[in-house]
Design an enzyme around this catalytic site. Sequence first.
Site, PDB file in Angstrom:
ATOM      1  N   ILE A 102     -15.285  13.012  11.268  1.00 41.69           N
ATOM      2  CA  ILE A 102     -15.987  14.113  10.592  1.00 41.69           C
ATOM      3  C   ILE A 102     -16.158  15.340  11.486  1.00 41.69           C
ATOM      4  O   ILE A 102     -16.352  16.438  10.985  1.00 41.69           O
ATOM      5  CB  ILE A 102     -17.354  13.676  10.010  1.00 41.69           C
ATOM      6  CG1 ILE A 102     -18.369  13.358  11.108  1.00 41.69           C
ATOM      7  CG2 ILE A 102     -17.191  12.485   9.092  1.00 41.69           C
ATOM      8  CD1 ILE A 102     -19.796  13.290  10.569  1.00 41.69           C
ATOM      9  N   HIS A 132       0.836  -1.207   0.000  1.00 41.61           N
ATOM     10  CA  HIS A 132       0.000   0.000   0.000  1.00 41.61           C
ATOM     11  C   HIS A 132       0.877   1.266   0.000  1.00 41.61           C
ATOM     12  O   HIS A 132       0.745   2.127  -0.865  1.00 41.61           O
ATOM     13  CB  HIS A 132      -0.918  -0.027   1.231  1.00 41.61           C
ATOM     14  CG  HIS A 132      -1.802   1.163   1.383  1.00 41.61           C
ATOM     15  ND1 HIS A 132      -3.156   1.126   1.134  1.00 41.61           N
ATOM     16  CD2 HIS A 132      -1.534   2.435   1.765  1.00 41.61           C
ATOM     17  CE1 HIS A 132      -3.677   2.323   1.353  1.00 41.61           C
ATOM     18  NE2 HIS A 132      -2.713   3.146   1.744  1.00 41.61           N
ATOM     19  N   GLU A 133       1.782   1.337   0.956  1.00 42.33           N
ATOM     20  CA  GLU A 133       2.617   2.542   1.071  1.00 42.33           C
ATOM     21  C   GLU A 133       3.535   2.681  -0.142  1.00 42.33           C
ATOM     22  O   GLU A 133       3.808   3.788  -0.607  1.00 42.33           O
ATOM     23  CB  GLU A 133       3.434   2.520   2.366  1.00 42.33           C
ATOM     24  CG  GLU A 133       2.597   2.452   3.653  1.00 42.33           C
ATOM     25  CD  GLU A 133       1.500   3.502   3.724  1.00 42.33           C
ATOM     26  OE1 GLU A 133       1.648   4.574   3.100  1.00 42.33           O
ATOM     27  OE2 GLU A 133       0.477   3.252   4.391  1.00 42.33           O
TER      28      GLU A 133
HETATM   29 ZN    ZN Z   1      -2.940   5.240   2.005  1.00 38.06          ZN
END
Ligand code: ZN
Length: 698
Positions: free
Chosen positions: A614, A481-482
């Site tokens: 949020i 992912h990274e």
């Molecule tokens: Zn990410």
Amino acid sequence: MSEDTTSENPLLDERGLPRFAEIETRHVEPGMRALLAELARELDALERSVEPTWQGAIEPLERIGDRLATRWGIVGHLLGVKNDPALRSAHEAVQPEVVMFGIRVAQSRPLYDAFVALQKGEAAAALEPAQRRIVDVLVRDAVLAGVGLEGAAKERFNAILTELAELQTTFSNNVLDATKAWSLVLRHRHELDGLPESALELAAQSARAAGEADATATLGPWRLTLDQPSLVPALTHLRSRALRERVYRANVTRASSGATDNAPLIARILALRAEEARLLGFASFAELSLATKMAPDVAAVEKLHEELRRVSHAAALRELEELRAFARAHGQTEPLAHWDIAFWAERMREQRFAYSEEELRPYFPLPGVLEGLFALAQRLFGVRIRAADGEAPVWHPDVRFFRVDDEAGEPLAAFYLDPYSRPAEKRGGAWMDECVGKSRLFRSSDGRARLPVAYLVCNQTPPVGKKPSLMSFDEVETLFHEFGHGLQHMLTRVEYGLASGIRNVEWDAVELPSQFMENWCYHRATLLGFARHFETGKPLPDALFAKLSAARTYRAGSMMLRQLFFGVVDLELHHRFTPDGRETPFDVEKRVGEKTAVLPRLPEDRFLCSFSHIFAGGYAAGYYSYKWAEVLSADAFAAFEEAGLENDAGLRDTGRRYRETVLALGGSLPAMEVFQGFRGREPRTEPLLRHYGLLAAA
Ligand code: ZN
């Protein structure tokens, strides 16, 4: 003793890679103050002399912003990987000055006027598309920062931003305080039946920290809290149903009463955001949020939500029935309640996919995983990655340094990899950050654009004794992912620093290249190509790979529906909700829950009071981005499936096309155009649903 002059402070040395071996905490305050003073003088001069041309406005602005971002970036990076109280207080001391400088730039009227004149003037015709987009975005962001407001409106606008910042901090502090305020000390071992050893140890440690000096994992007492590392195992493993209920109820009513009640803050935050949006000419805060994102409008997000909701709701209902039957068959006589879901889901998972993380680890030693990852990058994108340890100073002996070249050996980029967990000084989680970005403004002596350099930081299991770091499958996915974020930063072809790499990429599209890479962990040839036992060299057994793949779609409908619930509530509150008293935010939550949950929500559920994403974080009217980007990454991967996952030439061609669009163009074009450039059409949801096994239900 003039540590603060540019020449003597290693933090301020801009000539090469950061001098991590020499930079110390004592350099931070004097260094940053000296730099800020210098940049403030440059900004003054620029405001006086700014011209509506690329060289007269944009380049000087990039230079000022880049010099601040790279030096301050080093401090922020060290705060993440080499934290200590002294560095933290140095960071805190300078941060307000850095923030103030940023606000000054963002609200600069002379700069704004120059951007607009450039945008509308004759010079615009000579700009390349990437340059035009940079100018458009600068104008847009200045407007959203309130540069166009005058008099009372401007005063009100700034007052709203100040109050919102305070409210958001209070919201987050209330959640922290309320979390801290609740705990349950247990003194009888049988009450904790089911809890795994690691959770018992944590509970004893927590009891010791709370004054029970003699607490041990075997003899207790044990203290349960609402912190995630305590909460998740409790709801997942405690056999005592009554105890699970207590923990569950405490969690969903966090920060909803007494001194830490967030309910009044929610109402106020929503009202202020709506007013902020109106002042800027938007009908709702959601519209303001979407003005900077890839999603074209609220209707487009709602359409996506509804499409995914229909499918995942049907699947989640089936999954709930299945779980009910499983619970009944295993002895639960009461109807399935909220505090039973995680518990029985975990029991069913154990039964179906009987494998443990520990069984997998020996197949994923870090050196082997890196080899596999780099081989994949070479196959798909035609880049060569080689170890270059020792060629750059590092902040810890475990940190590796790599260089990225193209197939002809031309240097393209470099990155640091800081792989292992170091709880004493390193922040949790994993991330990619930029050290420097690609830019022709910062040319080397041979006239070439500055090459991008990335930080890849993970928190995986360190090596033990002579054994290499043996990674869990999650840790492998995280590294991929990274690395995906890193590729977008490093393989950019854009040489305008304000739009190269990940800069200027819309927020809801940023997770496209990262999530895209995760898919390759489930690609048979890729995974089996590198997953080899670190001692015997044997490949990962087929049966384990099959279970891994099957586990990916376990309860996928319920998982997706839960994310959609968060996204829909967020959007409703920031778009349709009006604080006129007819409906409370909790009514909205309940209304959304009727369509977006399969088990009726508890009437006393106050999860909104701890929804920090949020109300205290950056996800306001943006929670949908998780799903939005997942649609993109799944659809991008589907292009490779269409080319044939076993077809090397097809993968190679598709990989090169992906590199030249998604990875190369970064923020130089709107994300939708970049995506269409790769895919030849707009994104579709079918691949995401298919990957999660939800398509048959559609
Ligand atoms: Zn990410």
